[in-house]
Design a protein around this motif. Structure first.
Motif, mmCIF file in Angstrom:
data_model
loop_
_atom_site.group_PDB
_atom_site.id
_atom_site.type_symbol
_atom_site.label_atom_id
_atom_site.label_comp_id
_atom_site.label_asym_id
_atom_site.label_seq_id
_atom_site.Cartn_x
_atom_site.Cartn_y
_atom_site.Cartn_z
ATOM 1 N N GLU A 77 0.908 -1.086 0.016
ATOM 2 C CA GLU A 77 -0.003 0.121 -0.071
ATOM 3 C C GLU A 77 0.836 1.207 -0.120
ATOM 4 O O GLU A 77 0.500 2.372 -0.572
ATOM 5 N N SER A 97 2.045 1.878 -3.516
ATOM 6 C CA SER A 97 0.884 2.732 -4.423
ATOM 7 C C SER A 97 0.980 4.230 -3.944
ATOM 8 O O SER A 97 0.788 5.013 -4.876
ATOM 9 N N THR A 112 4.220 5.841 -5.087
ATOM 10 C CA THR A 112 4.249 5.957 -6.699
ATOM 11 C C THR A 112 3.211 7.338 -7.212
ATOM 12 O O THR A 112 3.474 7.719 -8.208
ATOM 13 N N LYS A 129 -2.343 0.646 -10.868
ATOM 14 C CA LYS A 129 -1.763 0.292 -9.581
ATOM 15 C C LYS A 129 -0.123 -0.186 -9.834
ATOM 16 O O LYS A 129 -0.036 -0.880 -10.643
ATOM 17 N N ASN A 141 3.022 -2.161 -8.805
ATOM 18 C CA ASN A 141 3.335 -3.627 -8.228
ATOM 19 C C ASN A 141 4.980 -3.671 -8.529
ATOM 20 O O ASN A 141 5.503 -2.987 -9.402
#
Ligand code: HSE
Length: 304
Positions: free
Chosen positions: A121, A124, A127, A153, A155
């Protein structure tokens, strides 16, 4: 309630040649951040080291904004923030200083809340603030990272290289903003160049994972961003050539530059010669350099 934590966050090198906006590595050069949260509205910002003279002392400060975002994300109402930083990562040089600020702020605040977010989390959130995942991913997770976006999202897959790689960073005495370096990029590239980069990016990860370092020389090629940024880093090709001549496997722009990063698998003595050669090549353009011989940090951000 008042609570304090100190964290260490590593510098990062992104792109690693062909892996534009995807590949990254954490390096053993650190910023430290002490965060204190308290009730009330107080704001204290103190700092030493790189950039400490120019950092805003208001709620516009990037670390403070990240602390506030984390608190908002978990519903923590505290507004009293005191930060004390000690920065070793040079600013606007391609070693992930903004990612370090973002990740240290988010991570430190996360250490002090009742229901912390997972690192995924945090990736995310980080970023979304940074705009691309390739520096924030290794700053968070350590090691070598393959970061990518899926359905909006971020990763990332984390791996450790099989063989020791010394990263020789030649940091010139001029700044280059990521914004300016991104503005130099074209809207589209020839299909053949995309094929070239897909093969080199995969080859780099394969060479690092397998320890087959003979492939690194080819794997460190790039046609997606370096040719378009060369004019922003005078002497770039000469510094790359000098590094290889001195025994490096290859050399690339670190992130958006202007730091140039050589990969060395031939040991410490060769790495020392590579640093000297890069510095001498940069000097011919009138730029002085600081050389860092770095290893890969395997942990990422942590309590210090
Ligand atoms: N992938 C980014 C770029 C890294 O090269 O623009 C810089 O933050």
């Amino acid at each position: 309630m008042t609570a304090t934590v100190t964290v260490a966050v590593p510098a990062t090198t992104a792109n690693c040649g062909a892996g534009f906006d995807s590949l990254g590595m954490a390096c053993n050069l650190y910023n430290h951040l002490t965060l204190t949260l308290s009730p009330g509205e107080s704001l204290i910002i103190e700092g030493t080291g790189e950039g400490s003279d120019n950092i805003p002392h208001t709620r516009q400060n990037l670390i403070v904004r990240c602390v506030e975002q984390l608190l908002a994300a978990v519903g923590d109402k505290r507004r009293g923030i005191a930060i004390k930083f000690d920065n070793r990562i040079p600013l606007s040089r391609g070693l992930g200083s903004s990612s370090a600020a973002i990740v240290s702020g988010l991570y430190a605040a996360n250490c002090l809340v009742e229901k912390p977010l997972s690192k995924q989390e945090l990736l995310s959130l980080a970023t979304a603030i940074e705009g691309h995942p390739d520096n924030v991913a290794p700053a968070l997770f350590g090691g070598c990272t393959i970061a990518y976006m899926a359905d909006g999202k971020a990763n990332c897959l984390v791996y450790q290289p099989k063989q020791e790689v010394i990263l020789v960073a030649a940091v010139p005495n001029f700044h280059l903003s990521t914004k300016k370096a991104r503005e130099a990029l074209p809207a589209a590239v020839p299909f053949g160049d995309a094929v070239y980069n897909a093969s080199r990016s995969a080859l780099l990860v394969g060479a690092l994972l397998s320890g087959e370092s003979a492939f690194l020389a080819d794997a460190l090629g790039d046609r997606l961003h370096q040719p378009y940024r060369a004019h922003l880093i005078p002497g770039m090709e000469a510094v790359f050539a000098a590094a290889k001549q001195a025994g490096a496997d290859g050399a690339v722009i670190s992130g958006a530059g202007p730091t140039l990063m050589a990969f060395v698998t031939a040991g410490a003595a060769v790495a020392e010669r590579v640093g000297e050669a890069m510095s001498a090549a940069f000097a011919k353009t009138g730029a002085s350099t600081t050389i860092h011989r770095l290893s890969i940090d395997t942990q990422g951000v942590r309590r210090a």
